[in-house]
Every structure is written in structure tokens, then in C-alpha cells.
Scaffold this motif. Structure first.
Motif, PDB file in Angstrom:
ATOM      1  N   LEU A  49       0.869  -1.272   0.160  1.00 40.37           N
ATOM      2  CA  LEU A  49       0.158   0.068   0.253  1.00 40.37           C
ATOM      3  C   LEU A  49       0.846   1.242   0.028  1.00 40.37           C
ATOM      4  CD1 LEU A  49      -2.875  -0.746   2.766  1.00 40.37           C
ATOM      5  CD2 LEU A  49      -3.081  -1.013   0.268  1.00 40.37           C
ATOM      6  N   GLU A  50       0.850   2.238  -0.925  1.00 41.05           N
ATOM      7  CA  GLU A  50       1.373   3.649  -0.682  1.00 41.05           C
ATOM      8  C   GLU A  50       0.818   4.093   0.255  1.00 41.05           C
ATOM      9  OE1 GLU A  50       1.040   5.809  -4.340  1.00 41.05           O
ATOM     10  OE2 GLU A  50       0.850   4.003  -5.568  1.00 41.05           O
ATOM     11  N   GLU A  51       1.978   5.014   0.690  1.00 36.96           N
ATOM     12  CA  GLU A  51       1.539   5.927   2.040  1.00 36.96           C
ATOM     13  C   GLU A  51       0.306   6.852   1.824  1.00 36.96           C
ATOM     14  OE1 GLU A  51       3.846   9.326   4.692  1.00 36.96           O
ATOM     15  OE2 GLU A  51       4.579   8.584   2.893  1.00 36.96           O
ATOM     16  N   SER A  52      -0.241   7.175   2.696  1.00 34.53           N
ATOM     17  CA  SER A  52      -1.646   7.840   2.536  1.00 34.53           C
ATOM     18  C   SER A  52      -1.030   9.198   1.999  1.00 34.53           C
ATOM     19  CB  SER A  52      -2.598   7.857   3.623  1.00 34.53           C
ATOM     20  OG  SER A  52      -3.429   8.736   3.542  1.00 34.53           O
ATOM     21  N   ARG A  53      -1.894   9.831   1.143  1.00 34.51           N
ATOM     22  CA  ARG A  53      -1.588  11.324   0.855  1.00 34.51           C
ATOM     23  C   ARG A  53      -2.449  12.342   1.469  1.00 34.51           C
ATOM     24  NH1 ARG A  53      -1.807  10.329  -5.170  1.00 34.51           N
ATOM     25  NH2 ARG A  53      -3.035   8.738  -4.505  1.00 34.51           N
ATOM     26  N   ILE A  54      -3.315  11.785   2.739  1.00 32.34           N
ATOM     27  CA  ILE A  54      -4.072  12.617   3.224  1.00 32.34           C
ATOM     28  C   ILE A  54      -3.477  13.860   3.731  1.00 32.34           C
ATOM     29  CG2 ILE A  54      -4.306  11.594   5.523  1.00 32.34           C
ATOM     30  CD1 ILE A  54      -7.511  11.734   4.814  1.00 32.34           C
ATOM     31  N   HIS A  55      -2.230  13.958   4.190  1.00 30.58           N
ATOM     32  CA  HIS A  55      -1.690  14.998   4.760  1.00 30.58           C
ATOM     33  C   HIS A  55      -1.128  15.905   3.710  1.00 30.58           C
ATOM     34  CE1 HIS A  55       1.465  12.231   3.751  1.00 30.58           C
ATOM     35  NE2 HIS A  55       2.315  12.920   3.442  1.00 30.58           N
ATOM     36  N   ILE A  56      -1.004  15.570   2.435  1.00 30.01           N
ATOM     37  CA  ILE A  56      -0.752  16.848   1.518  1.00 30.01           C
ATOM     38  C   ILE A  56      -2.240  17.377   1.221  1.00 30.01           C
ATOM     39  CG2 ILE A  56      -0.134  16.947  -0.873  1.00 30.01           C
ATOM     40  CD1 ILE A  56       1.209  14.245  -0.773  1.00 30.01           C
ATOM     41  N   ALA A  57      -3.324  16.579   1.268  1.00 32.35           N
ATOM     42  CA  ALA A  57      -4.534  17.058   1.013  1.00 32.35           C
ATOM     43  C   ALA A  57      -4.917  18.287   2.154  1.00 32.35           C
ATOM     44  CB  ALA A  57      -5.810  16.239   0.936  1.00 32.35           C
ATOM     45  N   GLY A  58      -4.439  17.907   3.463  1.00 34.36           N
ATOM     46  CA  GLY A  58      -4.536  18.763   4.506  1.00 34.36           C
ATOM     47  C   GLY A  58      -3.840  20.032   4.584  1.00 34.36           C
ATOM     48  N   PHE A  59      -2.386  19.937   3.956  1.00 40.23           N
ATOM     49  CA  PHE A  59      -1.853  21.109   3.766  1.00 40.23           C
ATOM     50  C   PHE A  59      -2.372  21.975   2.725  1.00 40.23           C
ATOM     51  CE2 PHE A  59       1.562  23.531   1.560  1.00 40.23           C
ATOM     52  CZ  PHE A  59       2.162  24.122   2.502  1.00 40.23           C
ATOM     53  N   ILE A  60      -3.006  21.432   1.604  1.00 45.86           N
ATOM     54  CA  ILE A  60      -3.796  22.235   0.753  1.00 45.86           C
ATOM     55  C   ILE A  60      -4.763  22.988   1.109  1.00 45.86           C
ATOM     56  CG2 ILE A  60      -4.660  22.333  -1.445  1.00 45.86           C
ATOM     57  CD1 ILE A  60      -2.938  20.059  -2.184  1.00 45.86           C
TER      58      ILE A  60
END
Lengths: 171, 471
Positions: A49-60
Motif C-alpha cells: 500500500l502506498e503511503e496515504s497522501r491525506i496529509h498533502i490534502a490537509g496542507f492544501i
């Protein structure tokens, strides 16, 4: 959801499940999903599983909040209705910092939580079929889709890795 | 990679629990008819809630003239209660967010209930700024929305408006964080339930399945929410302190206020968590999940923050003297020896002297002493806010306007009633949701369960011998 015939093994311990996942990966069997009562550490790399990118969404979302707050206050106090408070300049940046910070956090959190539920297909009123009621209690489940994995191979894997139970279910 | 089993730390889960036993222990309280003790508590809480509704209704109908505030003392019990409740809320976020980042496993036993406490405390806190406006139906004016009055905007430079943003953000974020943690546990409740109950919990659990990808995102989300909540919680009480610190009132206009308020908030919040948890663990029989080790850890936080608060009190006194500014000096002289001397000494005794008992290990681990002190500290922290607010205002620059303030029955009723609001919410929560985070407890079982302690001697994740001992 498309019709799926699923064969799944239930394990009593997450370490047994991890071994089974390793073995399935080694045998190039396509795993449909793994279900567990709590997050199992070490499972994600095995499932690739790839690392979740939810924190990138959070930054935006957070940046959006920063801009919303700062630009709104700037526009309101310099263009729309300029008022002098306590002899300070109209554009009194230090006084804007607290609200800018709060809205940054608010936008980031609300945005991330909403995104989380949407991408996971979860939300109020959503009913997702579950394979076994005990998966949220003490069983660790490894599931294969019969369309991709031969049923005999799956059963062999489950018995070799000590699954407590093997069941089939149509989703 | 499993978590290493520490041989030094005490177990956080006792009683040789299995995963299924954890589910049984933590979910079953929501499935049973409430015991008599809960019923009695609920009746008392709802009675106080009725007092709250009545006295708030009385205030709104007759106006805040029913309170004893006057032209000198414009803030009394209302804002004291507001600051007190917000402060109590802070411990929940500290436990759920800051201790998550510091990887303190003992947070797992208490975080769910502490976060619930945060939410209910912020609900209570939020009542006071609204009712103290007098004309509550105009409360919408504090929000910046395009309106027909110009549009006329609120003053974004005012700390009172910062407070609106801080408290509403804090409430929203805490609620989302708490609920996202609850979703997997609601799924566990759902999977054990039947009929109507299953439908209700199916709705509450948002269709959670426990899929590996969902868990991965859930953990990533929790960590980022914790990372955002940490500065948020510090900002909230900082901004609450700005309500005072940015004014030009001697005794309020000090730079020490933000850290001093935050430390005090955590101090009072932990006291409230202890009050609640000691009752909850007894009534719901959670002694295996909220152990003496948890209580001791929280008492250490109380000792630390209580001492910080004590240092802050003394620093204030020193700086008042050292500033050479007579008004500041008078403000502090008046706090300690003026007409409200009793509240100052109450504050000093409850907040500075009483937690020092926790230097002794056996006292930190004494349940009755902890329970008693947790209440003493909450009283002390209420006094602190009263000292800061009322005594400072009572003696302002003009001796001709000096005044004294004591509350009316309405103000006392609102305060006692807000306790009713808080406990009604908490008691309902304790019957509809697991008060200890079930999934999180299961995830630390192999690192912190008593039967795993001293079994595995490897710190690199080899737990083979552990299994065989266990099964």
C-alpha cells in the motif's frame, strides 16, 4: 458494488495473518483486502500500500484557510469598510494572525476529515457489506476474490498458515 | 513490526485480557440496562440541567440586570465560568493529541473519555459568552457574514472576536477528532447488535469495515489531526488569556498570561479527567484498563502543571513589585490582602500547596487522595479565574468607583446548572459509546498487556514465544 464471490480466512492472531499475507504475496496470489479490528503495524508494506497522501490534502486545505482568513480581513479592513481601531493602521497584520491561524487549522481539519470519509466510501447512512461480524472483535481476515484466485489455492494457503476458519461469501 | 515490550514500564492492561475479552469488557456497558447508580446520577444531573435552563431563561427574559454585575465590575461569575470550563476542556486535547505525538501509551486508556469531556466542557463554556451578551438573539452579529447592516463587519482586531474563532474551531476540530476515533468502535458495537440497535449503530459507524487501506488512512488522519490540535489547544487558551492581557487593566496587562493560562488549563483539565475517570472506572468496572499506573501518570502531570502555575503566581508578584509601577503593585497587593483575600488564599492553597502532596509516590497512587485533590484543584482553579476577573475589576483606577461583587441566585444557578449540563452529556455518552477506545486498546495489548510483560526479551519484534505462552 459489482458482484463478487469472496473466499476468506479468519485468523486469531495478527502475526499469523502477516505470515499468510507474506506467503500469498510470494505465491503471487492477488489479495482482495485484509480486514482487522485494529490497525496492524507492518501490514502496509506487505500489501504494497502506498503511503496515504491525506496529509498533502490537509496542507492544501490549510493554505486555503490561511488565504481565506488573511485576504478576507485585508479586503474588509482596507477596501470594504476601513475603520481605525486604537490608532492602528487599517492593515494591522499582527492582529490578523490569531484568526488566520484558527482558520488554517479549521480548514485543514474539516477538509481532511471530509476527504477521508469520501475516499474511503464511508459516511452517515452508508452500509458496506462485511464478511464476518467478528472482524471488528477479535478475528483477522484475509480475503481473496474468486475471480482472480483459484479457490483450491486459497484453501491450501489458509490451511498451511493456520487460519481458524475458512468461509465464502458473495458480496 | 510489533511494538517492543518494555520490561521497565508497568503494564497498562491487566487481567490477562484477550482481544475478545477487551471487546466484551468495553462494549457491554452500552448493551446493558443502566445500573441504579447511573440512574440516580442521571436524575441529579438532569435536575441541575433544569436549573440551568430555568436560570438562563430567567436571565434572557429579564436581562442581565438579574445578575449582580455593576458599572465597576462588568465580568463576574459568567466569564469566570467560561474560562474555567474552557480550561477543563484542554486536558482532553492534551491527552488525545500531545500524548499521541509523544507516543505515551497510557493515553489509550483515558483518551476517549477525556476527549468527550473536552467536547462537553466546551459546550458548557460556550454558553457563557452568549448569555453574558444579554440580547442573545443578536449573537449572530459576532460572525462575519454579508449582512444588510452595511455590510458591517465585526472587529477582527478584537481578542473577543479571536475568541469566537478559537472556541468554535476548537469545538469543531475536537468533535471531528473524537468522532473519527469512535467510528471503528461503533462498528464493533454494530456487529454485536441486532434489530433497531443495529440500524442505529450502522448509521453511527458510517459503514466501517476495517479494511487495511482504511486503517492506514485512519492512522494517517489521526496523526495529522493530533499535529494540528496541538498548536490549536495552546492557541485557544492563549487567546482566552488575550481577552485580559491585551487590555490596559493593571493585573491583566501582563505577558505571562498565555503560558500561565495554558498550564492552568491543563492542570484543571487533568483534575477533571481524574474526577470523572475514578468514578467511571469504578462504576463500569474498568480497573483493568484504567490502572493505578494511569492515575499515577496523570498525577505527575498535575504535579508538574500545578507547580508551573505556582511559579507563575510568584512571578506575577515579583514582576509587579519589580516593575516599580504603583498601579500594578496595588493590583497584586489588593488581590492578596484586599476584600477578596479569601479567594486568593483559596487559590494559593488549592492550586499550589495541595498538588505538592504528589511528590510522594504512594500518595500519587492513592485513589481516595487523588479523588479528593482532583476536586480541591477544580475549586482552586475556579478561584483563580475569579481572582483574576472580579478582584481586579473591583479596585480600578478611581477609588470613587470601587465596588464589591457577590453573585445573585441566578448566577449561582447558572453555574451549578452548567455542571448539570456537563454531567448529563457525560452520563449519556457513557451508556451509548465505549468510554475506552476499544480498537486502540487492542493495538497496545501486546506491548502493554500484563501477560506479555517479562515474556519477550527481544526488542526487535520477535514475539514467537509470546504467542505460545498466550494460546
Amino acid at each position: 458494488m459489482a458482484h463478487k464471490e469472496v473466499i476468506f480466512g479468519l485468523y486469531n492472531d495478527e502475526q499469523d495473518l502477516l505470515k499468510a499475507v507474506k506467503k500469498a504475496k510470494a505465491g503471487h496470489m492477488e489479495i482482495m483486502d485484509v480486514f482487522s479490528p485494529f490497525p496492524i503495524h507492518g501490514l502496509d508494506p506487505l500489501l504494497e500500500l502506498e503511503e496515504s497522501r491525506i496529509h498533502i490534502a490537509g496542507f492544501i486545505y490549510g493554505m486555503l484557510g490561511t488565504l481565506t482568513a488573511f485576504l478576507s480581513m485585508t479586503w474588509i479592513f482596507t477596501k470594504d469598510w476601513p475603520i481605525i481601531f486604537g490608532g492602528k493602521p487599517y492593515w494591522s497584520v499582527p492582529a490578523f494572525i490569531p484568526i488566520t491561524f484558527e482558520l488554517t487549522v479549521l480548514f485543514a481539519c474539516v477538509g481532511m476529515v471530509v476527504t477521508f470519509y469520501i475516499i474511503c466510501g464511508l459516511g452517515p447512512g452508508v452500509t458496506n457489506p462485511t464478511l464476518d461480524d467478528r472482524i471488528s472483535d477479535d478475528k483477522f481476515c484475509l480475503a481473496f476474490d474468486k475471480a482472480y484466485v483459484n479457490e483450491a489455492d486459497a484453501r491450501a494457503l489458509f490451511s498451511a498458515t493456520g487460519a481458524a476458519e475458512v468461509n465464502s461469501k458473495n458480496l | 513490526m510489533s511494538s517492543p515490550v518494555s520490561l521497565i514500564r508497568e503494564p497498562l492492561i491487566t487481567g490477562n485480557k484477550t482481544y475478545h475479552q477487551i471487546t466484551e469488557d468495553l462494549i457491554s456497558p452500552t448493551e446493558k440496562t443502566p445500573p441504579m447508580s447511573w440512574m440516580l446520577g442521571f436524575i441529579v444531573a438532569v435536575t441541575f440541567l433544569a436549573v440551568f435552563v430555568f436560570t438562563v431563561g430567567w436571565t434572557i427574559y429579564h436581562g442581565i440586570g438579574t445578575w449582580n454585575l455593576n458599572r465597576t465590575i462588568g465580568w463576574g461569575w459568567d466569564i469566570t465560568n467560561f474560562v474555567w470550563w474552557v480550561g477543563i476542556g484542554h486536558a482532553g486535547t492534551l491527552i488525545s493529541a500531545i500524548l499521541l505525538i509523544f507516543r505515551q501509551k497510557w493515553r489509550t486508556g483515558v483518551n476517549r473519555a477525556a476527549e468527550a469531556m473536552t467536547i462537553f466542557a466546551v459546550i458548557c463554556a460556550g454558553q457563557f459568552p452568549i448569555i453574558h451578551m444579554g440580547r442573545v438573539w443578536l449573537a449572530i452579529f459576532i460572525f462575519p457574514y454579508p449582512n444588510t447592516r452595511g455590510p458591517l463587519w465585526p472587529n477582527f482586531n478584537s481578542p473577543l472576536l479571536w475568541d469566537v474563532f478559537a472556541i468554535s474551531t476548537y469545538f469543531t476540530v475536537s468533535l471531528l477528532f473524537w468522532y473519527t476515533g469512535l467510528v471503528p468502535d461503533f462498528a464493533t458495537v454494530r456487529d454485536r447488535a441486532k434489530g433497531m440497535r443495529k440500524k442505529v449503530y450502522n448509521f453511527l459507524s458510517f459503514g466501517w469495515t476495517g479494511s487495511a487501506k482504511h486503517w492506514q488512512r485512519w492512522e494517517a488522519l489521526s496523526l495529522v489531526l493530533a499535529g494540528l490540535s496541538t498548536p490549536l489547544v495552546l492557541s485557544v487558551h492563549t487567546i482566552v488569556s488575550f481577552d485580559f492581557a491585551t487590555s490596559v487593566i493593571p493585573g491583566w496587562h501582563t505577558t505571562i498570561f498565555p503560558p500561565y493560562f495554558v498550564a492552568g488549563a491543563i492542570f484543571s483539565g487533568f483534575a477533571m479527567v481524574l474526577t470523572l475517570m475514578l468514578i467511571t472506572r469504578k462504576l463500569l468496572k474498568l480497573e483493568d484498563y484504567i490502572t493505578i499506573e494511569h492515575i499515577e501518570s496523570m498525577n505527575k502531570v498535575i504535579l508538574l502543571t500545578g507547580t508551573i502555575v505556582g511559579v507563575a503566581y510568584l512571578t506575577e508578584l515579583f514582576i509587579a513589585w519589580y516593575s516599580g509601577y504603583v498601579y500594578e503593585q496595588f493590583a497584586f497587593f489588593n488581590r492578596a490582602l484586599g476584600p477578596y483575600w479569601w479567594s486568593y488564599f483559596g487559590m494559593m492553597f488549592c492550586n499550589v500547596v495541595s498538588p505538592q502532596l504528589f511528590w510522594k509516590k504512594s500518595w500519587r497512587r492513592n485513589i481516595w487522595l487523588t479523588f479528593f485533590l482532583s476536586i480541591v484543584i477544580n475549586i482552586g482553579m475556579w478561584f483563580e479565574r475569579f481572582v483574576i476577573i472580579a478582584t481586579t475589576l473591583a479596585r480600578d483606577y478611581l477609588p470613587s468607583s470601587w465596588s464589591y461583587y457577590s453573585p445573585t441566585w441566578v448566577e449561582i444557578g447558572i453555574f451549578l446548572g452548567s455542571l448539570g449540563l456537563f454531567f448529563t452529556c457525560y452520563l449519556i455518552f457513557s451508556r451509548v459509546a465505549p468510554v475506552v477506545a476499544v480498537a486502540e486498546i487492542k493495538s497496545i495489548l501486546k506491548a502493554s498487556g500484563n501477560q506479555y510483560k517479562g515474556v519477550s526479551h527481544h526488542h526487535d519484534g520477535h514475539q514467537e514465544e509470546v504467542h505460545h505462552d498466550h494460546h
